[in-house]
Write an enzyme that holds these catalytic residues in place. Sequence first.
Site, short mmCIF file in Angstrom:
data_model
loop_
_atom_site.label_atom_id
_atom_site.label_comp_id
_atom_site.label_asym_id
_atom_site.label_seq_id
_atom_site.Cartn_x
_atom_site.Cartn_y
_atom_site.Cartn_z
N PRO A 122 38.30 39.47 43.10
CA PRO A 122 39.68 39.39 43.60
C PRO A 122 40.26 37.99 43.69
O PRO A 122 41.43 37.83 44.02
CB PRO A 122 39.57 40.01 45.00
CG PRO A 122 38.20 39.65 45.45
CD PRO A 122 37.33 39.73 44.21
N GLY A 123 39.45 36.94 43.45
CA GLY A 123 40.01 35.60 43.40
C GLY A 123 39.33 34.56 44.26
O GLY A 123 39.80 33.41 44.32
N GLY A 124 38.23 34.90 44.92
CA GLY A 124 37.56 33.92 45.77
C GLY A 124 37.11 32.70 45.01
O GLY A 124 37.34 31.55 45.45
N LYS A 125 36.46 32.90 43.89
CA LYS A 125 35.95 31.75 43.13
C LYS A 125 37.09 31.03 42.40
O LYS A 125 37.09 29.80 42.31
CB LYS A 125 34.85 32.23 42.18
CG LYS A 125 33.64 32.76 42.95
CD LYS A 125 32.62 33.42 42.06
CE LYS A 125 31.46 33.96 42.89
NZ LYS A 125 31.89 35.06 43.81
N ARG A 148 42.82 45.25 39.36
CA ARG A 148 42.16 44.09 39.99
C ARG A 148 42.79 42.78 39.51
O ARG A 148 42.83 41.81 40.26
CB ARG A 148 40.67 44.13 39.69
CG ARG A 148 39.95 45.21 40.49
CD ARG A 148 38.50 45.40 40.02
NE ARG A 148 37.71 44.18 40.04
CZ ARG A 148 37.13 43.68 41.13
NH1 ARG A 148 37.27 44.29 42.29
NH2 ARG A 148 36.42 42.57 41.06
N ASP A 188 30.74 35.32 37.18
CA ASP A 188 30.29 36.08 38.34
C ASP A 188 30.30 37.54 37.90
O ASP A 188 31.28 38.25 38.08
CB ASP A 188 31.20 35.84 39.53
CG ASP A 188 30.68 36.49 40.80
OD1 ASP A 188 29.48 36.35 41.10
OD2 ASP A 188 31.47 37.17 41.49
N CYS A 241 25.81 39.34 42.80
CA CYS A 241 25.56 39.63 44.21
C CYS A 241 24.54 40.76 44.32
O CYS A 241 24.70 41.69 45.10
CB CYS A 241 26.85 39.97 44.95
SG CYS A 241 27.74 41.40 44.30
#
Length: 487
Positions: A122-125, A148, A188, A241
């Site tokens: 969703p955009g964290g990295k 997404r 990721d 993850c």
Amino acid sequence: MIHLPEAFCERMRGLLGDQYGEFIASYDRDRVQGLRLNGLKTAGPESSPRDLARKIEQEAGFELQPIPWVRDGFYYREEDRPGKHPYHEAGAYYIQEPSAMAVVELMDPVPGDRVLDLCAAPGGKTTHIASRLKGKGFLLSNEIHPARAKILSQNVERMGVQNAVVTNEAPERLAPRFPEFFDKIVVDAPCSGEGMFRKDPQAADQWSPDHVAMCAARQGDILDQAAGMLKPGGRMVYSTCTFAPEENEGTVLHFLERHPDFEVEAVEGYEGFDCGKPRWAGVDPETEPGGQLARTFRIFPHRLEGEGHYMAVLKKKGEAPETAEFWAGPRMAVRKQMELLKDFADFCRENLAEAEWLADQDSYVLFGDQLYLTPREMPEMAGLKVVRPGLHLGTLKKNRFEPSHALALALRPEQARISLRLKPQEGPVLRYLKGETLDLNSLEGGLTSNGAGKGWVLVCAGDYSLGWAKLTGQIFKNHYPKGLRWV
């Protein structure tokens, strides 16, 4: 108590040995939660992340504790609920699982880099990378799933990112367009999500050995496409993850076999991430040729305060080429249509204290009546599904320009001729977020005017921009987007 699949437990028992009991016991503990300060909005020349965190603690009432492996990451208490605070809407921070923050730390992007986040939602990295680039360089943020990709684009907007392009493409469609183009890449990869079992118990119900095998095959395909887009001398961080060795050490080992021009880079200072160099499929990382798997990293929830992550820093052999100018091609003939930008120029002159947007007219792109400021190094993107070609500036309407919400979030209060700073936890800011009209007579201070008595007003929560209002007389007409308004 989370129900863990028996096959998963058996594999983890073999992987962890005498640490297995501690690992299983971690599922009875509450999960940890973290947020990462947005360096695009909170960075000051003399402020450390800890100083900025204290400021937010005081103004928002949070209790923040540093996350050891990321300089701008902090744990927060569940009762703090930072996602329900105006500072979240202003993009002052991004709520992110603590172990996931390690990925960009390992990649270490610097201003001026060309960076690809290949599986970005969703955009964290992506937003972490953008905060390190500080508006300089080029960031391509891609997500294959359309829904997404839309969420990714919204988070890029909320965090005030100017130099990112968001695409909705398969990796094999991007690879031919960007041969050896990027200095750094994050993969990721989609995975079996074993590190999310504590956060999302339904993920455990959907787990199976077949799903692990399918994910491992897909991860290899994605890495193969990414490899061709990395410059010689460039760095690619592969992460998941999950705890599954087939998706972690196995995927990296097979990638190295297919790509002898890559090696695992040794990165100092993260020794606490590993867990006894666990064996995988009979391969001991300590005796494996070159010892490369011993240079990869794991975060386990019984060892560190995070849900779980695997990371490998893959370096492409060879010397980095001299960075050449990469002209993007025609920008929709904007130079020949400068009359279309007159209204935008008028808006900047009348409403912005700093009008540096006018400095590089070749970087404007017009889609219909929507005006964007694109990154200078954005290549020709024709034929690709581009969700966001840069910073959305606003809409060119008949004889006027209407600024976008994205432009407001990309500005600092001092860049607007009129700004209204509302206290972050009091009634007026909450009324603004609900879409209500504000009356100047009912506000106590907060209005700053730099030579303008009416026009567009940058509304802020404290020091962080929230959106636009239009000042007419004593009334602020609310322009906060209807789809974002608080109920």
